[in-house]
Write a protein that holds these residues in place. Sequence first.
Motif, PDB file in Angstrom:
ATOM      1  N   GLY A  24     -33.341 -71.172  38.221  1.00 11.68           N
ATOM      2  CA  GLY A  24     -32.606 -71.841  39.287  1.00 11.68           C
ATOM      3  C   GLY A  24     -32.425 -71.072  40.578  1.00 11.68           C
ATOM      4  O   GLY A  24     -31.960 -71.645  41.569  1.00 11.68           O
ATOM      5  N   THR A  25     -32.806 -69.802  40.586  1.00  8.85           N
ATOM      6  CA  THR A  25     -32.571 -69.014  41.804  1.00  8.85           C
ATOM      7  C   THR A  25     -33.470 -69.478  42.950  1.00  8.85           C
ATOM      8  O   THR A  25     -32.984 -69.769  44.060  1.00  8.85           O
ATOM      9  CB  THR A  25     -32.809 -67.513  41.532  1.00  8.85           C
ATOM     10  OG1 THR A  25     -32.060 -67.152  40.379  1.00  8.85           O
ATOM     11  CG2 THR A  25     -32.372 -66.673  42.704  1.00  8.85           C
ATOM     12  N   CYS A  26     -34.751 -69.571  42.676  1.00  7.51           N
ATOM     13  CA  CYS A  26     -35.680 -69.984  43.733  1.00  7.51           C
ATOM     14  C   CYS A  26     -35.431 -71.442  44.130  1.00  7.51           C
ATOM     15  O   CYS A  26     -35.621 -71.814  45.286  1.00  7.51           O
ATOM     16  CB  CYS A  26     -37.120 -69.781  43.265  1.00  7.51           C
ATOM     17  SG  CYS A  26     -38.310 -69.746  44.602  1.00  7.51           S
ATOM     18  N   GLU A  27     -34.972 -72.220  43.169  1.00  6.99           N
ATOM     19  CA  GLU A  27     -34.637 -73.617  43.474  1.00  6.99           C
ATOM     20  C   GLU A  27     -33.486 -73.679  44.483  1.00  6.99           C
ATOM     21  O   GLU A  27     -33.553 -74.418  45.468  1.00  6.99           O
ATOM     22  CB  GLU A  27     -34.242 -74.365  42.193  1.00  6.99           C
ATOM     23  CG  GLU A  27     -33.806 -75.797  42.470  1.00  6.99           C
ATOM     24  CD  GLU A  27     -33.621 -76.619  41.198  1.00  6.99           C
ATOM     25  OE1 GLU A  27     -33.720 -76.041  40.088  1.00  6.99           O
ATOM     26  OE2 GLU A  27     -33.371 -77.823  41.325  1.00  6.99           O
ATOM     27  N   ALA A  28     -32.451 -72.890  44.243  1.00 10.27           N
ATOM     28  CA  ALA A  28     -31.297 -72.895  45.154  1.00 10.27           C
ATOM     29  C   ALA A  28     -31.709 -72.429  46.550  1.00 10.27           C
ATOM     30  O   ALA A  28     -31.254 -72.974  47.570  1.00 10.27           O
ATOM     31  CB  ALA A  28     -30.191 -72.008  44.593  1.00 10.27           C
ATOM     32  N   GLY A  97     -37.213 -62.259  43.841  1.00 11.68           N
ATOM     33  CA  GLY A  97     -37.494 -61.296  42.789  1.00 11.68           C
ATOM     34  C   GLY A  97     -36.323 -60.352  42.603  1.00 11.68           C
ATOM     35  O   GLY A  97     -35.191 -60.671  42.975  1.00 11.68           O
ATOM     36  N   ASP A  98     -36.651 -59.199  42.045  1.00  9.11           N
ATOM     37  CA  ASP A  98     -35.618 -58.211  41.707  1.00  9.11           C
ATOM     38  C   ASP A  98     -36.201 -56.839  42.015  1.00  9.11           C
ATOM     39  O   ASP A  98     -37.040 -56.326  41.275  1.00  9.11           O
ATOM     40  CB  ASP A  98     -35.283 -58.379  40.214  1.00  9.11           C
ATOM     41  CG  ASP A  98     -34.293 -57.355  39.690  1.00  9.11           C
ATOM     42  OD1 ASP A  98     -34.109 -56.308  40.345  1.00  9.11           O
ATOM     43  OD2 ASP A  98     -33.729 -57.600  38.618  1.00  9.11           O
ATOM     44  N   CYS A  99     -35.771 -56.262  43.140  1.00  7.39           N
ATOM     45  CA  CYS A  99     -36.393 -55.028  43.616  1.00  7.39           C
ATOM     46  C   CYS A  99     -35.906 -53.794  42.858  1.00  7.39           C
ATOM     47  O   CYS A  99     -36.481 -52.720  43.001  1.00  7.39           O
ATOM     48  CB  CYS A  99     -36.161 -54.860  45.119  1.00  7.39           C
ATOM     49  SG  CYS A  99     -34.450 -54.542  45.562  1.00  7.39           S
TER      50      CYS A  99
HETATM   51  C1  LIG Z   1     -38.998 -61.080  32.230  1.00  9.64           C
HETATM   52  C2  LIG Z   1     -38.786 -61.008  33.709  1.00  9.64           C
HETATM   53  C3  LIG Z   1     -39.801 -60.526  34.515  1.00  9.64           C
HETATM   54  C4  LIG Z   1     -39.609 -60.426  35.895  1.00  9.64           C
HETATM   55  N1  LIG Z   1     -40.608 -59.882  36.673  1.00  9.64           N
HETATM   56  C5  LIG Z   1     -40.384 -59.685  37.996  1.00  9.64           C
HETATM   57  C6  LIG Z   1     -41.355 -59.029  38.805  1.00  9.64           C
HETATM   58  O1  LIG Z   1     -42.425 -58.626  38.368  1.00  9.64           O
HETATM   59  N2  LIG Z   1     -41.061 -58.859  40.138  1.00  9.64           N
HETATM   60  C7  LIG Z   1     -39.889 -59.274  40.694  1.00  9.64           C
HETATM   61  O2  LIG Z   1     -39.677 -59.079  41.883  1.00  9.64           O
HETATM   62  N3  LIG Z   1     -38.944 -59.906  39.935  1.00  9.64           N
HETATM   63  C8  LIG Z   1     -39.156 -60.108  38.598  1.00  9.64           C
HETATM   64  N4  LIG Z   1     -38.201 -60.728  37.838  1.00  9.64           N
HETATM   65  C9  LIG Z   1     -36.950 -61.169  38.469  1.00  9.64           C
HETATM   66  C10 LIG Z   1     -36.931 -62.662  38.797  1.00  9.64           C
HETATM   67  O3  LIG Z   1     -37.952 -63.015  39.683  1.00  9.64           O
HETATM   68  C11 LIG Z   1     -35.574 -62.996  39.425  1.00  9.64           C
HETATM   69  O4  LIG Z   1     -34.586 -62.909  38.434  1.00  9.64           O
HETATM   70  C12 LIG Z   1     -35.553 -64.350  40.104  1.00  9.64           C
HETATM   71  O5  LIG Z   1     -34.344 -64.480  40.817  1.00  9.64           O
HETATM   72  C13 LIG Z   1     -35.690 -65.507  39.134  1.00  9.64           C
HETATM   73  O6  LIG Z   1     -35.785 -66.687  39.874  1.00  9.64           O
HETATM   74  P1  LIG Z   1     -35.872 -68.150  39.233  1.00  9.64           P
HETATM   75  O7  LIG Z   1     -34.571 -68.390  38.556  1.00  9.64           O
HETATM   76  O8  LIG Z   1     -36.028 -69.055  40.386  1.00  9.64           O
HETATM   77  O9  LIG Z   1     -37.053 -68.197  38.313  1.00  9.64           O
HETATM   78  C14 LIG Z   1     -38.380 -60.842  36.474  1.00  9.64           C
HETATM   79  C15 LIG Z   1     -37.363 -61.332  35.636  1.00  9.64           C
HETATM   80  C16 LIG Z   1     -37.545 -61.409  34.277  1.00  9.64           C
HETATM   81  C17 LIG Z   1     -36.400 -61.892  33.428  1.00  9.64           C
END
Ligand SMILES: Cc1cc2nc3c(=O)[nH]c(=O)nc-3n(C[C@H](O)[C@H](O)[C@H](O)COP(=O)(O)O)c2cc1C
Length: 175
Positions: A24-28, A97-99
Amino acid sequence: MKNEPKKEKYKMKKTIVVFGSSTGTCEAIAEKIAAKLGVEAMNVADFSADVVAENDNLIIGTSTWGAGELQDDWYDGVSVLKDSDLSGKTVAVFGCGDCESYSDTFCGGMAELYDAAKASGATVVGEVSTDGYTFDDSDAVKDGKFVGLALDDVNEDDKTDERIDAWLEQIKPSL
Ligand SMILES: Cc1cc2nc3c(=O)[nH]c(=O)nc-3n(C[C@H](O)[C@H](O)[C@H](O)COP(=O)(O)O)c2cc1C
């Protein structure tokens, strides 16, 4: 009328925001971008050649999963992009993502969207300086800049709004 307000300098062409999001993060974020532009946001699960045909501008976003990979629902969407003739269309890419936890692959999924759009002839706008970001590596950095808007709503949600606003001001004249 004499006091008619000045016409808007730019009239935005038909624009849609398309996102892939697992939790839901990218959706928001997509909904926020769409609301600021006054357009619709669509889940990539509903994306199709018809959607491409109906729009001049595609603002496409993915979260990053695995190690620098696209959000799962985008794999079919990337095929739609690759099978389309995007010449004459404008594309802007965003990602989340998650830096901290994924510092070596930060927002890497954006690279695949960028590559697919470019390969199909789109004009891609909205590259962003890496200044102000902390990460080790990312496929989404080309020639020293992110190919689109990188966001980290996990660790830096306080920066998200200002990053979105600056980016929209940057790309609006192209839309
Ligand atoms: C198993 C897993 C792998 C991930 N791999 C990456 C990654 O390679 N690079 C990155 O920037 N974030 C990574 N993330 C973080 C997600 O992209 C981040 O939590 C994002 O906000 C999720 O968005 P979403 O809810 O729209 O899918 C990862 C998270 C998880 C749980």
